[in-house]
Scaffold this active site. Sequence first.
Site, PDB file in Angstrom:
ATOM      1  N   LYS A  48     -11.748  -7.214   6.836  1.00 50.26           N
ATOM      2  CA  LYS A  48     -11.088  -6.333   7.800  1.00 50.26           C
ATOM      3  C   LYS A  48     -11.975  -5.142   8.089  1.00 50.26           C
ATOM      4  O   LYS A  48     -12.487  -4.564   7.144  1.00 50.26           O
ATOM      5  CB  LYS A  48      -9.768  -5.869   7.181  1.00 50.26           C
ATOM      6  CG  LYS A  48      -8.988  -4.918   8.026  1.00 50.26           C
ATOM      7  CD  LYS A  48      -7.752  -4.476   7.289  1.00 50.26           C
ATOM      8  CE  LYS A  48      -7.115  -3.367   8.090  1.00 50.26           C
ATOM      9  NZ  LYS A  48      -6.149  -2.634   7.341  1.00 50.26           N
ATOM     10  N   LYS A 102     -12.389  -4.552   2.775  1.00 47.25           N
ATOM     11  CA  LYS A 102     -11.788  -3.707   3.810  1.00 47.25           C
ATOM     12  C   LYS A 102     -12.666  -2.476   3.988  1.00 47.25           C
ATOM     13  O   LYS A 102     -12.904  -1.730   3.038  1.00 47.25           O
ATOM     14  CB  LYS A 102     -10.374  -3.307   3.381  1.00 47.25           C
ATOM     15  CG  LYS A 102      -9.719  -2.318   4.334  1.00 47.25           C
ATOM     16  CD  LYS A 102      -8.274  -2.077   3.961  1.00 47.25           C
ATOM     17  CE  LYS A 102      -7.650  -1.002   4.825  1.00 47.25           C
ATOM     18  NZ  LYS A 102      -6.241  -0.767   4.477  1.00 47.25           N
ATOM     19  N   SER A 145      -5.850  -2.862  14.818  1.00 48.29           N
ATOM     20  CA  SER A 145      -5.213  -2.111  15.910  1.00 48.29           C
ATOM     21  C   SER A 145      -6.202  -1.617  16.961  1.00 48.29           C
ATOM     22  O   SER A 145      -5.924  -1.683  18.156  1.00 48.29           O
ATOM     23  CB  SER A 145      -4.433  -0.935  15.327  1.00 48.29           C
ATOM     24  OG  SER A 145      -5.279  -0.098  14.552  1.00 48.29           O
ATOM     25  N   ARG A 205      -2.640   3.999  12.507  1.00 48.71           N
ATOM     26  CA  ARG A 205      -2.150   5.182  11.787  1.00 48.71           C
ATOM     27  C   ARG A 205      -1.101   5.923  12.612  1.00 48.71           C
ATOM     28  O   ARG A 205      -0.194   6.530  12.054  1.00 48.71           O
ATOM     29  CB  ARG A 205      -3.329   6.060  11.367  1.00 48.71           C
ATOM     30  CG  ARG A 205      -4.120   5.341  10.276  1.00 48.71           C
ATOM     31  CD  ARG A 205      -5.389   6.043   9.863  1.00 48.71           C
ATOM     32  NE  ARG A 205      -6.156   5.164   8.978  1.00 48.71           N
ATOM     33  CZ  ARG A 205      -7.443   5.313   8.698  1.00 48.71           C
ATOM     34  NH1 ARG A 205      -8.107   6.332   9.218  1.00 48.71           N
ATOM     35  NH2 ARG A 205      -8.049   4.455   7.900  1.00 48.71           N
ATOM     36  N   ARG A 251     -10.944   7.994   3.922  1.00 49.25           N
ATOM     37  CA  ARG A 251     -10.715   6.890   2.992  1.00 49.25           C
ATOM     38  C   ARG A 251     -12.032   6.315   2.433  1.00 49.25           C
ATOM     39  O   ARG A 251     -12.062   5.220   1.894  1.00 49.25           O
ATOM     40  CB  ARG A 251      -9.918   5.772   3.666  1.00 49.25           C
ATOM     41  CG  ARG A 251      -8.549   6.195   4.194  1.00 49.25           C
ATOM     42  CD  ARG A 251      -7.545   5.062   4.062  1.00 49.25           C
ATOM     43  NE  ARG A 251      -6.422   5.105   4.979  1.00 49.25           N
ATOM     44  CZ  ARG A 251      -5.372   5.925   4.880  1.00 49.25           C
ATOM     45  NH1 ARG A 251      -5.316   6.819   3.918  1.00 49.25           N
ATOM     46  NH2 ARG A 251      -4.386   5.844   5.750  1.00 49.25           N
ATOM     47  N   CYS A 261       0.864  -1.173   0.000  1.00 51.74           N
ATOM     48  CA  CYS A 261       0.000   0.000   0.000  1.00 51.74           C
ATOM     49  C   CYS A 261       0.902   1.225   0.000  1.00 51.74           C
ATOM     50  O   CYS A 261       2.083   1.129   0.316  1.00 51.74           O
ATOM     51  CB  CYS A 261      -0.904   0.006   1.228  1.00 51.74           C
ATOM     52  SG  CYS A 261      -2.231   1.227   1.092  1.00 51.74           S
ATOM     53  N   CYS A 314      -3.714   6.231  -0.024  1.00 51.77           N
ATOM     54  CA  CYS A 314      -3.253   4.925  -0.494  1.00 51.77           C
ATOM     55  C   CYS A 314      -3.011   4.893  -2.006  1.00 51.77           C
ATOM     56  O   CYS A 314      -2.984   3.815  -2.610  1.00 51.77           O
ATOM     57  CB  CYS A 314      -4.253   3.847  -0.080  1.00 51.77           C
ATOM     58  SG  CYS A 314      -4.552   3.816   1.704  1.00 51.77           S
TER      59      CYS A 314
HETATM   60  C1  PBG Z   1      -2.774   0.363   4.958  1.00 48.70           C
HETATM   61  C2  PBG Z   1      -3.305  -0.428   6.096  1.00 48.70           C
HETATM   62  C3  PBG Z   1      -4.058  -0.010   7.200  1.00 48.70           C
HETATM   63  C4  PBG Z   1      -4.174  -1.122   8.029  1.00 48.70           C
HETATM   64  C5  PBG Z   1      -3.537  -2.171   7.409  1.00 48.70           C
HETATM   65  N1  PBG Z   1      -3.019  -1.736   6.208  1.00 48.70           N
HETATM   66  C6  PBG Z   1      -4.569   1.326   7.589  1.00 48.70           C
HETATM   67  C7  PBG Z   1      -5.575   2.024   6.792  1.00 48.70           C
HETATM   68  O1  PBG Z   1      -6.156   1.506   5.835  1.00 48.70           O
HETATM   69  O2  PBG Z   1      -5.784   3.199   7.107  1.00 48.70           O
HETATM   70  C8  PBG Z   1      -4.857  -1.147   9.367  1.00 48.70           C
HETATM   71  C9  PBG Z   1      -4.413  -2.218  10.304  1.00 48.70           C
HETATM   72  C10 PBG Z   1      -4.805  -2.016  11.720  1.00 48.70           C
HETATM   73  O3  PBG Z   1      -5.559  -1.088  12.080  1.00 48.70           O
HETATM   74  O4  PBG Z   1      -4.347  -2.818  12.544  1.00 48.70           O
HETATM   75  N2  PBG Z   1      -3.696   0.771   4.017  1.00 48.70           N
END
Ligand code: PBG
Length: 326
Positions: free
Chosen positions: A246, A193, A272, A203, A215, A118, A128
């Site tokens: 996700k 996602k 996270s 982040r 996003r 990404c 992204c």
């Molecule tokens: C990158 C990405 C993200 C996560 C995984 N790959 C963040 C986002 O999309 O803003 C999130 C993973 C997490 O919160 O543990 N695009």
Amino acid sequence: MFPKRRMRRLRLERIRPLIRETTLSVNDLIMPFFVDETIKKPVEISSMPGQYRYPVEQISDEVGNCLETGLKAFILFGIPSSKDDIGSSAFDEDGVIQRAVKSIKADHPDAVVITDVCLCEYTSHGHCGIVENESVLNDPTLEILGKTAVSHARAGADIVAPSGMMDGMVEAIRTSLDEEGYENVLIMSYAAKYASAFYGPFRDAADSGFSFGDRMGYQMDPPNSDEALREVELDIIEGADIIMVKPALSYLDIIIKVKSEFGMPTAAYNVSGEYAMVKAAAIQGWLKEEEIVNEMLISIKRAGADLILTYFAKDVARRLHEYGEI
Ligand code: PBG
């Protein structure tokens, strides 16, 4: 009438393990790691207590510690020393992820190394993809994702995991990998996602917050589920080997639908924010962390996930190693 069918017989302590329908194994777990090119020693992530950013030079040792518990698979996120408009440090042959993968593979050839593909950690605006007039351009981004995936494969990655939710990203990456002779590198696609507030701590961890907007223009709208099936179907057609839902816990219904509709190897990302909530409550003494984690991860498996990406992977693997089952 006295009940003949007594369900409680099945709950006798010595019977319970025999009829347990869902189990958790170390083979189900993928441990995420943040590799930071700008630091010399591990730095704890304040919004994710117990998780660290590691210097490139130390990530292989940390992977080695995990391998001793039986954990086999790792997904890497990079924090580069420089960012620009198009995220060119993402496909730099000498970039943070490329160096990290090479060092892990040199020391631990059997580790399964997955790389997040990404641009948000590598672009100065934090989106992204390539941005014009505050909107993310889909097709010009694909070329960069293809180049990034190839550079990860060249460094030794086993699986690339595109997470940007660009249309056509799986096909673009598959084509680029095949053209360069990496037809055995798998694609684990972040297929469904969602644009989720549960990514907040990530982040901070990956320094990938965005400087404007949100996003919603590329990640999915949380109320939708039919759309998730269409997203997953497209990624399968484009060549994804493993598909991902996700976040995990607020989207267990999506996991069930995706698994029963397609029967594909299915991963779920226990993100996270899900980690941070448990940790915060456990630190206060409001929840028992180990029991909560076991129950959460089992629920994700019970919903149909074959694989779980979770920041708890190392702890759980250690407990599985010690007790055999949890
Ligand atoms: C990158 C990405 C993200 C996560 C995984 N790959 C963040 C986002 O999309 O803003 C999130 C993973 C997490 O919160 O543990 N695009």
